[in-house]
Design a protein around this motif. Structure first.
Motif, mmCIF file in Angstrom:
data_model
loop_
_atom_site.group_PDB
_atom_site.id
_atom_site.type_symbol
_atom_site.label_atom_id
_atom_site.label_comp_id
_atom_site.label_asym_id
_atom_site.label_seq_id
_atom_site.Cartn_x
_atom_site.Cartn_y
_atom_site.Cartn_z
ATOM 1 N N UNK A 76 0.838 -1.202 0.000
ATOM 2 C CA UNK A 76 0.000 0.000 0.000
ATOM 3 C C UNK A 76 0.875 1.255 0.000
ATOM 4 N N UNK A 77 1.942 1.229 0.787
ATOM 5 C CA UNK A 77 2.840 2.389 0.835
ATOM 6 C C UNK A 77 3.456 2.638 -0.540
ATOM 7 N N UNK A 78 3.680 1.551 -1.297
ATOM 8 C CA UNK A 78 4.306 1.677 -2.616
ATOM 9 C C UNK A 78 3.384 2.340 -3.630
ATOM 10 N N UNK A 79 2.078 2.279 -3.413
ATOM 11 C CA UNK A 79 1.145 2.859 -4.395
ATOM 12 C C UNK A 79 0.451 4.109 -3.865
ATOM 13 N N UNK A 80 0.845 4.554 -2.688
ATOM 14 C CA UNK A 80 0.239 5.767 -2.112
ATOM 15 C C UNK A 80 0.363 6.906 -3.118
ATOM 16 N N UNK A 81 -0.715 7.597 -3.370
ATOM 17 C CA UNK A 81 -0.680 8.720 -4.300
ATOM 18 C C UNK A 81 -1.124 8.369 -5.711
#
Ligand code: SF4
Length: 273
Positions: A76-81
């Protein structure tokens, strides 16, 4: 191992197998998918005749942890934004089979800052723990394809001993205790098109925020109904907030990882693939 998103350098991020899409959803706009059952094959408690994923290779009704929250958090952190309207729990099976669904919903909202939707086949709605976890979502889309036990078994082919009556009671219970947006998704085929009035009666009892009248437009073992047939079915749902698959607009989106997206949405042909 998850490869992180390169927001600044402009390279397309490579995703591992939990997060996929975004996919264009006629119900949710740009939908960033989260698959808590990402092993190869399909893990489900139904084997619907129209399932675009094919036969249920892992039939089960046992809830279990298929994905670790740490791994989910990393993806999830990798696709934030990434531009999306919803984070949507769906994928290669029934998301309520994941025993950490409630925590995963909270994690997705906290990391992505997006409203969270869950697409469920409703089979585990009779369970209090499942209703409690689903209540953490902003939107729940609950499948209901039949007004009686015969059609339920014919269309959804449950892999365990459950009655439609218990499922409907579970949805009713959920509706009475939760103030989020509840959508009923009803798939219409040759087998149940004559039952539209009965389906509408059940829908009215459950008082959803909307009813999604669907027909299998993506390639599968069952032919879809025509636009005219769906319009006629829609007429049975007068008084309810109804959306139909033929009328809906789908936003243009480009998945981050085409192969991971096609695994969950086999007929999804992104514009650039
Ligand atoms: S509930 Fe969904 S994933 Fe499971 S068999 Fe039916 S359509 Fe396929």
């Amino acid at each position: 191992m998850v490869t992180v998103c390169h927001d600044l350098c402009g390279e397309r991020p490579k995703l591992a197998s939990i997060v996929y899409g975004p996919v264009p959803s006629w119900r949710l706009g740009r939908s960033l998918g989260i698959d808590l059952l990402p092993g190869r094959g399909k893990t489900c408690c139904f084997d619907c005749v129209y399932c675009q994923l094919g036969v249920t290779t892992n039939p089960t009704v046992e809830r279990a942890e298929f994905v670790k929250l740490d791994d989910l958090a990393r993806e999830l952190a990798a696709v934030k934004g990434v531009p999306a309207d919803y984070a949507t729990f769906s994928g290669t099976g029934e998301p309520t089979l994941a025993s950490n669904l409630g925590e995963a919903i909270e994690l997705a909202r906290a990391i992505l800052g997006l409203p969270v939707a869950v697409l469920t086949n409703s089979a585990l709605m009779p369970r209090e723990d499942v209703r409690r976890e689903l209540s953490k979502a902003d939107v729940v889309v609950a499948k209901l394809d039949a007004p009686d036990e015969r059609l339920f078994r014919l269309i959804n082919r449950p892999v365990f001993d459950v009655s439609l009556r218990d499922i409907v009671d579970g949805i009713r219970h959920f509706r009475s205790q939760w103030s989020g947006r509840l959508a009923l998704q009803m798939m219409f085929l040759r087998g149940n098109r004559g039952a539209a009035r009965d389906m509408a009666r059940v829908a009215k009892e459950l008082a959803p925020d909307e009813v999604q009248v669907n027909t299998p437009l993506r390639p599968c073992a069952v032919a879809p109904l025509s636009a005219e047939e769906i319009v006629a079915i829609r007429g049975s749902f007068a008084g309810l907030n109804v959306h139909t698959a033929y009328e809906a607009m789908r936003p243009a989106v480009t998945p981050l990882d085409v192969s991971e997206t096609l695994r969950r949405r086999p007929s999804e042909a992104p514009p650039d693939c």
